[in-house]
Design a protein around this motif. Sequence first.
Motif, PDB file in Angstrom:
ATOM      1  N   ARG A  27       0.836  -1.190   0.000  1.00 30.49           N
ATOM      2  CA  ARG A  27       0.000   0.000   0.000  1.00 30.49           C
ATOM      3  C   ARG A  27       0.872   1.240   0.000  1.00 30.49           C
ATOM      4  N   LEU A  28       0.313   2.317  -0.507  1.00 24.61           N
ATOM      5  CA  LEU A  28       1.025   3.590  -0.491  1.00 24.61           C
ATOM      6  C   LEU A  28       1.125   4.099   0.941  1.00 24.61           C
ATOM      7  N   PRO A  29       2.238   4.711   1.324  1.00 23.75           N
ATOM      8  CA  PRO A  29       2.333   5.290   2.672  1.00 23.75           C
ATOM      9  C   PRO A  29       1.348   6.446   2.827  1.00 23.75           C
ATOM     10  N   ARG A  30       1.054   6.763   4.069  1.00 30.27           N
ATOM     11  CA  ARG A  30       0.050   7.791   4.333  1.00 30.27           C
ATOM     12  C   ARG A  30       0.485   9.169   3.851  1.00 30.27           C
ATOM     13  N   TRP A  31       1.790   9.409   3.883  1.00 25.20           N
ATOM     14  CA  TRP A  31       2.259  10.732   3.486  1.00 25.20           C
ATOM     15  C   TRP A  31       2.311  10.909   1.976  1.00 25.20           C
ATOM     16  N   SER A  32       2.033   9.853   1.212  1.00 28.27           N
ATOM     17  CA  SER A  32       2.178   9.951  -0.242  1.00 28.27           C
ATOM     18  C   SER A  32       1.150  10.910  -0.850  1.00 28.27           C
ATOM     19  N   LEU A  33      -0.099  10.865  -0.375  1.00 26.66           N
ATOM     20  CA  LEU A  33      -1.122  11.751  -0.938  1.00 26.66           C
ATOM     21  C   LEU A  33      -0.813  13.214  -0.635  1.00 26.66           C
ATOM     22  N   ALA A  34      -0.325  13.474   0.595  1.00 30.91           N
ATOM     23  CA  ALA A  34       0.049  14.855   0.917  1.00 30.91           C
ATOM     24  C   ALA A  34       1.201  15.332   0.041  1.00 30.91           C
ATOM     25  N   ALA A  35       2.161  14.447  -0.202  1.00 27.10           N
ATOM     26  CA  ALA A  35       3.284  14.818  -1.066  1.00 27.10           C
ATOM     27  C   ALA A  35       2.826  15.060  -2.496  1.00 27.10           C
ATOM     28  N   LEU A  36       1.919  14.195  -2.989  1.00 25.22           N
ATOM     29  CA  LEU A  36       1.385  14.397  -4.336  1.00 25.22           C
ATOM     30  C   LEU A  36       0.601  15.697  -4.424  1.00 25.22           C
ATOM     31  N   ALA A  37      -0.153  16.027  -3.373  1.00 31.23           N
ATOM     32  CA  ALA A  37      -0.926  17.268  -3.385  1.00 31.23           C
ATOM     33  C   ALA A  37      -0.002  18.486  -3.431  1.00 31.23           C
ATOM     34  N   LEU A  38       1.065  18.469  -2.614  1.00 35.19           N
ATOM     35  CA  LEU A  38       2.004  19.591  -2.630  1.00 35.19           C
ATOM     36  C   LEU A  38       2.715  19.694  -3.974  1.00 35.19           C
ATOM     37  N   GLY A  39       3.133  18.558  -4.517  1.00 34.95           N
ATOM     38  CA  GLY A  39       3.785  18.595  -5.818  1.00 34.95           C
ATOM     39  C   GLY A  39       2.864  19.073  -6.917  1.00 34.95           C
ATOM     40  N   SER A  40       1.608  18.643  -6.879  1.00 35.31           N
ATOM     41  CA  SER A  40       0.636  19.082  -7.890  1.00 35.31           C
ATOM     42  C   SER A  40       0.362  20.571  -7.776  1.00 35.31           C
ATOM     43  N   ALA A  41       0.257  21.075  -6.530  1.00 37.10           N
ATOM     44  CA  ALA A  41       0.045  22.514  -6.344  1.00 37.10           C
ATOM     45  C   ALA A  41       1.229  23.313  -6.871  1.00 37.10           C
ATOM     46  N   ALA A  42       2.427  22.823  -6.597  1.00 37.84           N
ATOM     47  CA  ALA A  42       3.611  23.523  -7.109  1.00 37.84           C
ATOM     48  C   ALA A  42       3.658  23.498  -8.627  1.00 37.84           C
ATOM     49  N   LEU A  43       3.325  22.348  -9.216  1.00 43.30           N
ATOM     50  CA  LEU A  43       3.341  22.252 -10.678  1.00 43.30           C
ATOM     51  C   LEU A  43       2.269  23.128 -11.295  1.00 43.30           C
ATOM     52  N   GLY A  44       1.066  23.144 -10.682  1.00 45.24           N
ATOM     53  CA  GLY A  44       0.006  24.006 -11.205  1.00 45.24           C
ATOM     54  C   GLY A  44       0.369  25.466 -11.123  1.00 45.24           C
ATOM     55  N   THR A  45       1.011  25.870 -10.016  1.00 42.21           N
ATOM     56  CA  THR A  45       1.450  27.254  -9.885  1.00 42.21           C
ATOM     57  C   THR A  45       2.526  27.592 -10.919  1.00 42.21           C
ATOM     58  N   GLY A  46       3.448  26.661 -11.116  1.00 40.84           N
ATOM     59  CA  GLY A  46       4.489  26.913 -12.100  1.00 40.84           C
ATOM     60  C   GLY A  46       3.948  27.044 -13.506  1.00 40.84           C
ATOM     61  N   VAL A  47       3.023  26.154 -13.875  1.00 40.82           N
ATOM     62  CA  VAL A  47       2.421  26.243 -15.205  1.00 40.82           C
ATOM     63  C   VAL A  47       1.652  27.542 -15.356  1.00 40.82           C
ATOM     64  N   GLY A  48       0.941  27.938 -14.293  1.00 40.60           N
ATOM     65  CA  GLY A  48       0.193  29.195 -14.364  1.00 40.60           C
ATOM     66  C   GLY A  48       1.083  30.403 -14.540  1.00 40.60           C
TER      67      GLY A  48
END
Length: 361
Positions: A27-48
Motif C-alpha cells: 500500500r502507499l504510505p500515508r504521506w504519499s497523498l500529501a506529497a502528491l498534493a504539494l507537488g501538484s500545487a507547485a506544478l500548477g502554480t508553475g504552469v500558471g
Amino acid sequence: MSGTTVPADEEASRGPAVGRVALRRPRLPRWSLAALALGSAALGTGVGLVARLDSRGQWGLIAALVFVGATFALSASVEGRRHAADRLAAILVWACFVVAVVPLASLVWETVARGIPGVSWYFLTHSMNGVLSWQEGGGIYHAILGTVQQVVLASVIAIPLGLLTAVYLVEYGRGRLARAITFFVDVMTGIPSIVAGLFVLSLWIMMLDFGYSGFAGAMALAILMVPIVVRSTEEMLKLVPDELREASLAMGVPKWRTILKVVLPTAIGGITTGVMLALARIAGETAPIILLVFGNNMINGNPFEGAQSSLPLYVYEQWGFGTEQAFDRAWAAAAVLIAFVMILNLVARGIARWKAPRGGR
C-alpha cells in the motif's frame, strides 16, 4: 487436528513458495497523498506563472488534474488497478463535495464580511422613513416586521392544509382523486415563485379588487410552501410502521384517533423538520413580494391593509439605488436574512434530533 505440528522434513519437502500470490498487496504510505498534493500545487502554480494565466482558478484546475492523474498512476503501479480505481472514485467524491461547498462558503463569508459591520441595534430597530438612498442611517425594523408577519400568515394557511393533505394521501387516499392530488402537488413543487405571485395578483388584486398588502404576499408564499409540507409529511407518515396502526385499531380505537394519537406523534420529528425547511424556503422569496407587497419605507403593522416591506424586498430595493450607503444597508440586511434562515434550519435539526428514535432499550 489443530494441535498437531508439521514435521520439519515435510515442510522442507514442499519446496520454495514459487508462484504463490501474496494475500496483502503493498500500500502507499500515508504521506504519499500529501506529497502528491504539494507537488501538484507547485506544478500548477508553475504552469500558471509560465503560461501567464491570470485566474487562480485555472491554476487550481491544473493542479487538481495533475493530482488525480498522478495518484491514479502511482496507485495502479504499487497497489493495483482495483485500489487505484477505488482511490479515483474517492477523490471524485471529495472533489464534488468541495465544488459544492466552496461557492456556498464563499457566499456566506462575503455576505458576513460585508454585512456584519453595518448591523447594529439602531439598524435593527429603525425603519427607512425619511432616509434618502444617499444618506447614512436607516434600518430594517419595518422589513423584519413584514417578513415575520408574512411568514407566520403563510404558515397558518399552508401547514394545516399540507398536513391534512398528506394524512389523506397516506391514510385514506385511493383511486383517481389521490392520484390527481399527487400529480398537482408534484406540479406545484416545480412552479417558479413568480407564477405564484402572478396568480395571486390576478385573482386577489385585479379580479377581487383587494389592494397590495402583506396578506397577499403571504398567500403566494403559502402556495410555495404547501407542496413542501405535503411531500415531507407524506414521506414521514409512510415510515410509521403499520403494526402501530393495527395495534391501535385492534384495541377498538377509531381511525381518526389512531392518526391523531399514534401516527402523528410518531412522525412529529420529521414533520417538524419539513415544516421548518419550508419556512426557510419561503423566507427568502423576493419575486411574489415585489408583485404583491409593493414595498414601504415606513412601519406598517397591519398585514391586511396597505403596502409592507420584507427583508428580501429591502435588499432588492437598496441594491437598486446604486449608492454606497444603500449597498452597505443591502449587505447588512442580507446578513440578517441569512442568519434568520440559518436559525430556522438549526431549529429544524435540533427538533429532528430531539424527536429522533433512540437506539437500545
